[in-house]
Design a protein around this motif. Structure first.
Motif, short mmCIF file in Angstrom:
data_model
loop_
_atom_site.label_atom_id
_atom_site.label_comp_id
_atom_site.label_asym_id
_atom_site.label_seq_id
_atom_site.Cartn_x
_atom_site.Cartn_y
_atom_site.Cartn_z
N ALA A 140 -41.70 -51.13 7.90
CA ALA A 140 -41.98 -50.16 6.81
C ALA A 140 -43.32 -49.62 6.62
CB ALA A 140 -41.43 -50.39 5.54
N VAL A 141 -44.27 -50.70 6.81
CA VAL A 141 -45.85 -50.50 6.85
C VAL A 141 -46.08 -49.84 8.07
CG1 VAL A 141 -47.92 -51.63 6.75
CG2 VAL A 141 -46.38 -52.26 4.90
N ALA A 142 -45.77 -50.30 9.31
CA ALA A 142 -45.95 -49.88 10.37
C ALA A 142 -45.72 -48.56 10.38
CB ALA A 142 -45.25 -50.74 11.49
N ALA A 143 -44.58 -48.10 10.18
CA ALA A 143 -44.29 -46.45 10.14
C ALA A 143 -45.47 -45.56 9.72
CB ALA A 143 -43.08 -46.26 9.42
N PHE A 144 -46.11 -46.25 8.70
CA PHE A 144 -47.12 -45.15 7.99
C PHE A 144 -48.47 -45.15 9.04
CE2 PHE A 144 -44.94 -45.59 4.22
CZ PHE A 144 -44.85 -44.64 3.51
N GLU A 145 -48.45 -46.12 10.17
CA GLU A 145 -49.58 -46.26 11.00
C GLU A 145 -49.22 -45.66 12.23
OE1 GLU A 145 -51.34 -49.99 10.52
OE2 GLU A 145 -52.27 -49.63 8.74
N GLY A 167 -48.01 -47.44 -0.73
CA GLY A 167 -47.00 -47.22 -1.65
C GLY A 167 -45.65 -47.99 -1.24
N VAL A 168 -45.73 -48.71 -0.32
CA VAL A 168 -44.56 -49.56 0.30
C VAL A 168 -44.49 -50.96 -0.51
CG1 VAL A 168 -43.47 -50.70 2.29
CG2 VAL A 168 -44.66 -48.40 2.57
N SER A 169 -43.11 -50.95 -1.01
CA SER A 169 -42.80 -52.37 -1.73
C SER A 169 -42.82 -53.38 -0.69
CB SER A 169 -41.49 -52.24 -2.45
OG SER A 169 -41.36 -53.56 -3.19
N THR A 170 -43.34 -54.62 -0.65
CA THR A 170 -43.49 -55.80 0.07
C THR A 170 -43.25 -57.15 -0.73
OG1 THR A 170 -46.04 -55.85 0.05
CG2 THR A 170 -44.98 -54.43 1.73
N PRO A 171 -42.19 -57.33 -1.29
CA PRO A 171 -42.08 -58.49 -2.11
C PRO A 171 -42.19 -59.61 -1.60
CG PRO A 171 -40.15 -57.26 -1.93
CD PRO A 171 -40.96 -56.45 -1.45
N TYR A 172 -41.47 -59.63 -0.19
CA TYR A 172 -41.49 -61.12 0.48
C TYR A 172 -42.74 -61.51 1.05
CZ TYR A 172 -36.36 -61.11 0.21
OH TYR A 172 -34.98 -61.47 0.06
N CYS A 173 -43.61 -60.48 1.78
CA CYS A 173 -44.74 -60.87 2.16
C CYS A 173 -45.79 -61.30 1.27
CB CYS A 173 -45.19 -59.51 2.97
SG CYS A 173 -44.71 -59.29 4.28
N ASP A 174 -45.55 -60.65 -0.23
CA ASP A 174 -46.15 -60.91 -1.32
C ASP A 174 -46.15 -62.29 -1.87
OD1 ASP A 174 -46.90 -58.17 -1.49
OD2 ASP A 174 -45.96 -57.74 -3.19
N PHE A 175 -44.69 -62.55 -1.81
CA PHE A 175 -44.47 -63.94 -2.39
C PHE A 175 -44.84 -64.93 -1.32
CE2 PHE A 175 -40.83 -66.90 -3.77
CZ PHE A 175 -41.70 -67.52 -4.77
N LEU A 176 -44.64 -64.98 0.14
CA LEU A 176 -44.69 -65.82 1.05
C LEU A 176 -46.60 -65.89 1.30
CD1 LEU A 176 -43.62 -67.47 3.22
CD2 LEU A 176 -43.97 -65.57 4.81
N THR A 177 -47.27 -64.90 0.67
CA THR A 177 -48.67 -65.12 0.71
C THR A 177 -48.98 -65.96 -0.25
OG1 THR A 177 -48.99 -62.89 1.81
CG2 THR A 177 -50.95 -63.85 0.64
N GLN A 178 -48.51 -65.56 -1.57
CA GLN A 178 -48.75 -66.56 -2.71
C GLN A 178 -48.27 -68.00 -2.56
OE1 GLN A 178 -46.47 -64.29 -5.50
NE2 GLN A 178 -48.15 -63.06 -6.29
#
Length: 311
Positions: free
Chosen positions: A227-232, A289-300
């Motif tokens: 989802a993030v890659a698509a914006f790039e 403006g892309v939701s990334t809850p798994y990456c957020d939580f994994l980073t934490q």
């Protein structure tokens, strides 16, 4: 070719050994005193698919770079958070024609390199080779791997192909690609799943893959990367990326490998590169403006694990 490896840990040593064996003039650059002393005293010990070799390869600290000595190619294998300082420190070994190849895990390193090097001399890529540090001066690698790379500035395609040829002649299976950001994001999907999850669960990739929830966890993280890659302007096929990640579970290839983040935090009690992998997706997600809850939580979770282990 005259080549320097900046950051000569497990993978840097693997590449340095291969390039040295192919008759390139190689120098290793690192800051780890025990590693440097071991290689100076006993040579670089390299175990590849259970066969151990030894090579007398010079190794120096950045501060020991001789005056008036430059290289044609600098390959950077530092940890992401060390890249900026390393490039500052090794400036004496570069001239206006030195090419810099970055094969680091993570996303966006070209912006840091461009602070120190002309964009026409920057080449970026990724590698699927794996390596472990058995002990200071001793790196271990098993299974096959590859390298994909591309020139950052237009018009340097022939040089990118020439660099790929040098790596391939050393048995490193390198390829020039016209869309390296796709391969970087694809490899980032591997790093963004295997590194953090294997570190938190304290397992190798095959053992992680054997868990009943492995597929769902990988799929959730890969979808955020896509989802993030698509914006790039990078179009990742989610199912293809998941399949690419799950090939890592094969015990006959690289499944027994503990990812570099596990080696850093669990084995060696060092800070990780999580901010340049899942953390980078979290930052870009907020930007786009892309939701990334798994990456957020994994980073934490990884930062919490760092706090627990390194306190």
């Amino acid at each position: 070719m005259k080549i320097a490896i900046a950051g000569s840990g497990a993978l840097g040593s693997r590449f340095g050994f291969a390039l040295h064996q192919a008759d390139n003039e190689v120098v290793l650059i690192d800051n780890w005193v025990d590693h440097i002393n071991a290689i100076r005293e006993h040579g670089l010990k390299m175990t590849i698919d259970n066969q151990t070799h030894n090579a007398a390869i010079p190794i120096i600290t950045p501060q020991e770079i001789p005056a008036n000595v430059t290289v044609e190619l600098l390959i950077v294998f530092t940890k992401a958070m060390q890249l900026d300082q390393m490039l500052q420190d090794v400036k004496p070994i570069m001239n206006d024609n030195t090419k810099v190849l970055c094969l680091l895990n993570g996303i966006g390193h070209e912006d840091i390199i461009a602070k120190h090097v002309s964009r026409k001399n920057i080449f970026i890529g990724n590698t699927m080779w794996t390596a472990n540090l058995v002990a200071p001066g001793h790196s271990e690698s098993f299974g096959a791997g590859s390298v994909n790379l591309q020139n950052l500035a237009p018009g340097e395609e022939n040089m990118a192909i020439a660099i790929a040829d040098v790596l391939t002649e050393a048995g490193l299976n390198a390829h020039f690609t016209e869309n390296v950001h796709n391969t970087i994001y694809l490899k980032a999907c591997v790093n963004g799943t295997m590194n953090g999850l294997c570190t938190l669960l304290d397992v190798n990739m095959a053992d992680f893959g054997a868990t009943k929830d492995a597929h769902d966890m990988v799929a959730s993280i890969v979808k955020e990367f896509a989802a993030v890659a698509a914006f790039e302007n990078v179009q990742l096929d989610v199912e293809e990326a998941i399949e690419f990640v799950e090939k890592c579970y094969d015990r006959t290839t690289i499944g027994e490998h503990f990812p570099s983040m596990h080696q850093d935090l669990i084995k060696n009690h060092r800070l990780t590169e999580i901010d340049y992998i899942n953390g980078a997706i979290s930052r870009k997600g907020r930007k786009y403006g892309v939701s990334t809850p798994y990456c957020d939580f994994l980073t934490q979770l990884i930062h919490a694990k760092e706090d627990i282990i390194l306190k």
